[in-house]
Motif scaffolding. Structure first.
Motif, mmCIF file in Angstrom:
data_model
loop_
_atom_site.group_PDB
_atom_site.id
_atom_site.type_symbol
_atom_site.label_atom_id
_atom_site.label_comp_id
_atom_site.label_asym_id
_atom_site.label_seq_id
_atom_site.Cartn_x
_atom_site.Cartn_y
_atom_site.Cartn_z
ATOM 1 N N ARG A 96 0.970 -1.276 -0.074
ATOM 2 C CA ARG A 96 -0.005 0.098 0.150
ATOM 3 C C ARG A 96 0.960 1.312 -0.075
ATOM 4 N NH1 ARG A 96 -2.839 2.078 5.538
ATOM 5 N NH2 ARG A 96 -0.537 2.458 5.509
ATOM 6 N N GLU A 97 1.876 1.326 0.747
ATOM 7 C CA GLU A 97 3.040 2.485 0.834
ATOM 8 C C GLU A 97 3.366 2.966 -0.123
ATOM 9 O OE1 GLU A 97 1.928 0.520 4.805
ATOM 10 O OE2 GLU A 97 2.727 -0.224 3.022
ATOM 11 N N ASN A 98 3.830 2.111 -1.207
ATOM 12 C CA ASN A 98 4.754 2.479 -2.312
ATOM 13 C C ASN A 98 4.247 1.847 -3.614
ATOM 14 O OD1 ASN A 98 5.792 -0.168 -2.257
ATOM 15 N ND2 ASN A 98 7.791 0.300 -1.455
ATOM 16 N N GLY A 99 3.206 0.929 -3.409
ATOM 17 C CA GLY A 99 2.670 0.565 -4.906
ATOM 18 C C GLY A 99 3.594 -0.673 -5.459
ATOM 19 N N SER A 182 1.524 10.332 -3.092
ATOM 20 C CA SER A 182 2.619 9.166 -3.471
ATOM 21 C C SER A 182 1.917 7.983 -3.507
ATOM 22 C CB SER A 182 3.989 9.210 -3.053
ATOM 23 O OG SER A 182 3.679 9.029 -1.466
ATOM 24 N N ARG A 183 0.551 8.003 -3.224
ATOM 25 C CA ARG A 183 0.041 6.389 -2.979
ATOM 26 C C ARG A 183 -0.510 5.806 -4.141
ATOM 27 N NH1 ARG A 183 -3.178 7.047 2.687
ATOM 28 N NH2 ARG A 183 -1.185 6.256 3.880
ATOM 29 N N PRO A 184 -0.434 4.778 -4.435
ATOM 30 C CA PRO A 184 -1.021 3.993 -5.622
ATOM 31 C C PRO A 184 -2.547 4.385 -5.912
ATOM 32 C CG PRO A 184 -0.093 2.457 -4.260
ATOM 33 C CD PRO A 184 -0.020 3.776 -3.269
ATOM 34 N N SER A 185 -3.024 4.228 -7.181
ATOM 35 C CA SER A 185 -4.311 4.893 -7.446
ATOM 36 C C SER A 185 -5.404 3.979 -7.158
ATOM 37 C CB SER A 185 -4.331 5.254 -8.762
ATOM 38 O OG SER A 185 -4.116 4.264 -9.719
ATOM 39 N N LEU A 186 -5.071 2.485 -6.864
ATOM 40 C CA LEU A 186 -5.882 1.629 -6.671
ATOM 41 C C LEU A 186 -6.699 1.868 -5.291
ATOM 42 C CD1 LEU A 186 -4.179 -1.562 -7.307
ATOM 43 C CD2 LEU A 186 -6.354 -0.751 -8.637
#
Length: 190
Positions: A96-99, A182-186
């Motif tokens: 979750r933190e960096n994708g 900076s989080r993933p878009s999911l």
């Protein structure tokens, strides 16, 4: 000697490896699941036929990452639920933190295969429709169609996506929306 077609799937082993990598590095492992009747999840949290599940130690109990199923108990809005996901329905596992993680090919629905194991939908589809290609990890190799790539993006790109344009270059990967962190878009499901 067993050939590649007779060997077991590498997907459950890769899921376990990435789960262990996430937990060893203090990241929160998430799995993206393509939902169908074989997936036992709270349907009210399914969006566009997909659900993203937090499978961290803190979010689950009795987690079993088996070769055929991922099974655990979790709370959704305070209600305990038993979750069962066939490993073949997992389309990605990531931190979750960096994708960082891995995307897997989308499962082919059993209903679309004819008696000979061929894709019946492609035989009856119109000539203008694109063939269904498996999803792949955008950072690996060149297999599959580059216009059908599953991306885990961070949203750090300053260029805006032009949604008014009719012509889109299929060889160009999609760009993330402007702004954001900076989080993933999911999307996260608690």
């Amino acid at each position: 000697m067993i050939n590649a077609l007779e060997s077991s799937s590498t997907r459950p082993y890769l899921i376990r490896a990435l789960y262990e990598w996430c937990t060893d590095n203090g990241f929160t492992p998430y799995v993206a699941v393509l939902v169908d009747d074989t997936v036992q999840v709270p349907r009210e949290y399914v969006k566009n036929g997909e659900i993203v599940l937090n499978i961290s130690f803190d979010a689950t109990s009795s987690l079993k990452l088996g070769n055929d199923f991922i099974e655990f108990k979790a709370r959704f809005a305070g209600t305990a639920r038993e979750i069962s996901v066939p490993v073949g329905r997992v389309i990605a596992i990531y931190a979750r933190e960096n994708g960082q993680g891995m995307a897997f090919p989308a499962p082919v629905p059993a209903a679309t295969l004819d008696d000979g194991g061929n894709d019946a939908a492609s035989a009856t589809s119109s000539p203008n429709s694109a063939p269904r290609m498996p999803l792949r990890d955008a950072s690996r190799g060149t297999e599959g169609d580059a216009s059908k790539v599953f991306h885990l993006v961070t949203g750090e790109d300053d260029e805006a996506v032009d949604t008014d344009s009719e012509a889109v270059d299929p060889t160009e990967p999609p760009r993330p929306p402007a702004g954001g962190g900076s989080r993933p878009s999911l999307k996260r499901v608690k």
